[in-house]
Motif scaffolding. Structure first.
Motif, mmCIF file in Angstrom:
data_model
loop_
_atom_site.group_PDB
_atom_site.id
_atom_site.type_symbol
_atom_site.label_atom_id
_atom_site.label_comp_id
_atom_site.label_asym_id
_atom_site.label_seq_id
_atom_site.Cartn_x
_atom_site.Cartn_y
_atom_site.Cartn_z
ATOM 1 N N THR A 113 -80.937 -12.271 -41.862
ATOM 2 C CA THR A 113 -81.365 -10.655 -41.613
ATOM 3 C C THR A 113 -80.550 -9.844 -42.339
ATOM 4 N N THR A 114 -80.482 -10.184 -43.778
ATOM 5 C CA THR A 114 -79.694 -9.397 -44.656
ATOM 6 C C THR A 114 -80.026 -7.831 -44.677
ATOM 7 N N GLY A 115 -80.984 -7.746 -44.364
ATOM 8 C CA GLY A 115 -81.478 -6.050 -44.246
ATOM 9 C C GLY A 115 -81.151 -5.367 -43.005
ATOM 10 N N TRP A 116 -80.433 -5.934 -42.276
ATOM 11 C CA TRP A 116 -79.875 -5.259 -40.847
ATOM 12 C C TRP A 116 -78.425 -4.877 -41.255
ATOM 13 N N LYS A 117 -77.827 -5.348 -42.375
ATOM 14 C CA LYS A 117 -76.555 -4.929 -42.777
ATOM 15 C C LYS A 117 -75.788 -4.782 -41.432
ATOM 16 N N ILE A 118 -75.349 -5.874 -40.784
ATOM 17 C CA ILE A 118 -74.497 -6.011 -39.877
ATOM 18 C C ILE A 118 -73.496 -6.836 -40.054
ATOM 19 N N GLY A 119 -72.236 -6.288 -40.185
ATOM 20 C CA GLY A 119 -70.946 -7.031 -40.594
ATOM 21 C C GLY A 119 -70.006 -6.811 -39.473
ATOM 22 N N TYR A 120 -68.593 -7.344 -39.947
ATOM 23 C CA TYR A 120 -67.610 -7.273 -38.944
ATOM 24 C C TYR A 120 -66.434 -7.654 -39.564
ATOM 25 N N CYS A 121 -65.306 -7.119 -39.005
ATOM 26 C CA CYS A 121 -64.009 -7.589 -39.287
ATOM 27 C C CYS A 121 -63.265 -7.692 -38.151
ATOM 28 N N LEU A 122 -62.315 -8.878 -38.310
ATOM 29 C CA LEU A 122 -61.476 -9.334 -37.473
ATOM 30 C C LEU A 122 -60.083 -9.378 -37.908
ATOM 31 N N ALA A 123 -59.226 -8.747 -36.965
ATOM 32 C CA ALA A 123 -57.636 -8.473 -37.831
ATOM 33 C C ALA A 123 -57.206 -8.130 -36.659
ATOM 34 N N PRO A 124 -55.720 -8.510 -36.544
ATOM 35 C CA PRO A 124 -54.612 -8.279 -35.467
ATOM 36 C C PRO A 124 -54.734 -6.757 -35.166
ATOM 37 N N LYS A 125 -54.275 -6.421 -34.107
ATOM 38 C CA LYS A 125 -54.340 -5.083 -33.429
ATOM 39 C C LYS A 125 -54.079 -4.014 -34.353
ATOM 40 N N ALA A 126 -52.855 -4.160 -35.256
ATOM 41 C CA ALA A 126 -52.043 -3.066 -35.973
ATOM 42 C C ALA A 126 -53.269 -2.704 -37.093
ATOM 43 N N LEU A 127 -53.766 -3.819 -37.609
ATOM 44 C CA LEU A 127 -54.300 -3.749 -38.826
ATOM 45 C C LEU A 127 -55.848 -3.087 -38.433
ATOM 46 N N SER A 128 -56.274 -3.610 -37.341
ATOM 47 C CA SER A 128 -57.650 -3.113 -36.930
ATOM 48 C C SER A 128 -57.496 -1.630 -36.401
ATOM 49 N N LYS A 129 -56.413 -1.351 -35.963
ATOM 50 C CA LYS A 129 -56.380 0.093 -35.661
ATOM 51 C C LYS A 129 -56.430 1.141 -36.743
ATOM 52 N N GLU A 130 -55.936 0.484 -37.904
ATOM 53 C CA GLU A 130 -55.961 1.589 -39.376
ATOM 54 C C GLU A 130 -57.325 1.479 -39.763
ATOM 55 N N PHE A 131 -57.878 0.008 -39.646
ATOM 56 C CA PHE A 131 -59.291 -0.259 -40.057
ATOM 57 C C PHE A 131 -59.931 0.697 -39.746
ATOM 58 N N ARG A 132 -59.902 0.927 -38.293
ATOM 59 C CA ARG A 132 -61.075 1.599 -37.319
ATOM 60 C C ARG A 132 -60.991 3.279 -37.739
ATOM 61 N N ARG A 133 -59.780 3.744 -38.122
ATOM 62 C CA ARG A 133 -59.507 5.140 -38.409
ATOM 63 C C ARG A 133 -60.464 5.463 -39.543
ATOM 64 N N ILE A 134 -60.377 4.517 -40.483
ATOM 65 C CA ILE A 134 -61.281 4.678 -41.765
ATOM 66 C C ILE A 134 -62.836 4.468 -41.340
ATOM 67 N N HIS A 135 -63.147 3.275 -40.694
ATOM 68 C CA HIS A 135 -64.540 3.128 -40.287
ATOM 69 C C HIS A 135 -65.092 4.190 -39.790
ATOM 70 N N GLN A 136 -64.347 4.809 -38.852
ATOM 71 C CA GLN A 136 -65.203 5.880 -38.035
ATOM 72 C C GLN A 136 -65.661 7.133 -38.783
ATOM 73 N N TYR A 137 -65.054 7.219 -40.139
ATOM 74 C CA TYR A 137 -65.512 8.262 -40.794
ATOM 75 C C TYR A 137 -66.236 7.836 -42.229
ATOM 76 N N ILE A 138 -66.405 6.579 -42.098
ATOM 77 C CA ILE A 138 -67.408 6.076 -43.257
ATOM 78 C C ILE A 138 -68.918 5.964 -42.610
ATOM 79 N N THR A 139 -69.063 5.047 -41.734
ATOM 80 C CA THR A 139 -70.379 5.137 -40.951
ATOM 81 C C THR A 139 -70.412 5.428 -39.402
ATOM 82 N N PHE A 140 -69.118 5.749 -38.872
ATOM 83 C CA PHE A 140 -68.837 5.740 -37.411
ATOM 84 C C PHE A 140 -69.257 4.585 -36.562
#
Ligand code: PMP
Ligand code: GLN
Length: 384
Positions: free
Chosen positions: A239-266
């Motif tokens: 299902t490459t056309g669905w464009k669904i991916g993910y990131c697994l990362a420890p809490k502190a890393l995921s926190k910063e990751f989400r800060r960015i993700h929320q303003y790239i695609t939300f």
């Protein structure tokens, strides 16, 4: 006459990606498209039915920023089942619009202007633009063909006080190598007692061959605590056309990751997340995926045996690279274009995965295609 206003480019060295170029050419030429990495066959009917169900039943508004909770939980359970590593779905699992977004957010989370990021090349084409757009500097370690083994001593020599991250990819696109346990240990020895992060692209995690095991960075504690593991459901479920991916990362890393993700695609597409939450609970599909693609690899390679192409069977991913030295010494890019036009078989030239467009006379063929396409392409290529 008014002069056209030019916009200076932040990425002056890139054109349109090779995948778009080659697939476009293949379509125009009516060629067998073994270039861009996507299956020519459909996903499971059960998965389509689940999507229809959720679309018809009102699951059509924004998903939560970090992803549909049921999907994050299902993904965390599956990760624990497969790798024996627990990520907290609440704080350590984030759903993205493809692995491409996950990689971009991870790079953006750690790279500040002037930071160095080690890139092993050949490298997938989205890594370096992501580093550059963040003001980072890609520091290359080139892997030698034909084996493309990682010389960790060379990697060590490129580490400096400015090194912020190392990007890794296993199973590897385009060359189809996979990390061994020793590779993980060697990488861990390099980063232990440093502040270096790892951005690990593991989109082909379930596509490994000949009894090999996918060694995720998360399975080594020294690596797990500093790694953004980026994955994609597109490769696993056709299902490459669905464009669904993910990131697994420890809490502190995921926190910063989400800060960015929320303003790239939300957030990313809702009904597919619900469908995948259910489908991930059925391990049969991803458990047999390696065997499924191994049959395709073997079928394509068998057809190529009669040809003058030389190759070592791919160990993972859905790509096979082949050397064409015995056939011609043309530049690989020119050859890929010519073969698409003249014999109607499209491939990807491997030089595009190097910063300096190093030409080792290699083409990449995607074997995630119907058997008839693989047979026909193999037959045509054998006549060269
Ligand atoms: N990394 C690699 C190595 C890939 O081959 C691809 C694409 N096929 C991606 C990342 C991007 O994945 P996605 O389509 O989920 O964005
Ligand atoms: N990853 C796929 C490949 O390597 C293509 C993805 C894309 O077109 N961006 O062919």
């Amino acid at each position: 006459m008014q002069k056209e206003k030019l916009l200076p480019s932040k990425l002056p060295y890139v054109g349109t990606t090779i995948f778009t170029v080659m697939s476009g050419l293949a379509t125009r030429e009516g060629a067998h498209n073994l270039s861009q990495g996507f299956p020519s066959f459909d996903c499971s009917p059960r998965l389509s039915e689940l999507v229809s169900h959720y679309v018809k039943n009102g699951y059509n508004q924004y998903a939560p920023m970090s992803g549909v909770p049921a999907f994050r939980e299902s993904l965390a359970e599956k990760t624990s089942r497969v790798y024996g590593v627990d990520y907290d779905p609440e704080t350590e699992v984030t759903i993205t619009s493809g692995a491409t977004e996950a990689i971009f957010c991870a790079v953006t989370a750690v790279v500040y202007p002037g930071d160095e990021v080690i890139v092993l090349e050949p490298a997938y084409d989205s890594y370096v633009p992501a580093i550059d757009l963040n003001g980072g500097v890609a520091v290359y370690v080139t892997l030698d063909s034909p084996e493309f083994k990682i010389d960790w001593q060379r990697v060590k020599e490129r580490i400096s006080p400015k090194t912020k991250a190392i990007m890794v990819n296993t199973p590897h696109n385009p060359v189809g190598t996979v990390f061994s346990k020793e590779d993980l240990n060697a990488l861990a020895d390099l980063v232990r007692d440093t502040d270096i992060y790892i951005i690990s692209d593991e989109v082909y995690e379930h596509i490994v061959f000949d009894g090999a095991v996918h060694h995720s960075m998360m399975t080594h504690p020294v690596l797990q605590e500093r790694t953004f593991v980026c994955g994609s459901l597109g490769k696993t479920y056709h299902t490459t056309g669905w464009k669904i991916g993910y990131c697994l990362a420890p809490k502190a890393l995921s926190k910063e990751f989400r800060r960015i993700h929320q303003y790239i695609t939300f957030s990313t597409v809702t009904p597919m997340q619900y469908a995948l939450a259910d489908f991930l609970k059925l391990p049969e599909h991803y458990e047999q995926l390696g065997a499924f693609y191994q049959r395709k690899r073997d079928r394509f390679n068998e057809a190529l045996k009669a040809s003058r192409f030389r190759f070592t069977p791919s160990k993972g991913s859905f790509f096979q690279i082949v050397s064409y030295r015995a056939i011609t010494d043309e530049y690989d890019y020119d050859l890929a274009i010519r073969l698409t036009k003249e014999i109607k078989v499209a491939s990807v030239p491997v030089s595009v995965f190097y910063a300096d467009k190093k030409d080792d006379k290699l083409l990449r063929f995607c074997f995630a295609k119907d058997d008839e396409i693989l047979d026909k392409a193999g037959e045509i290529l054998s006549k060269l």
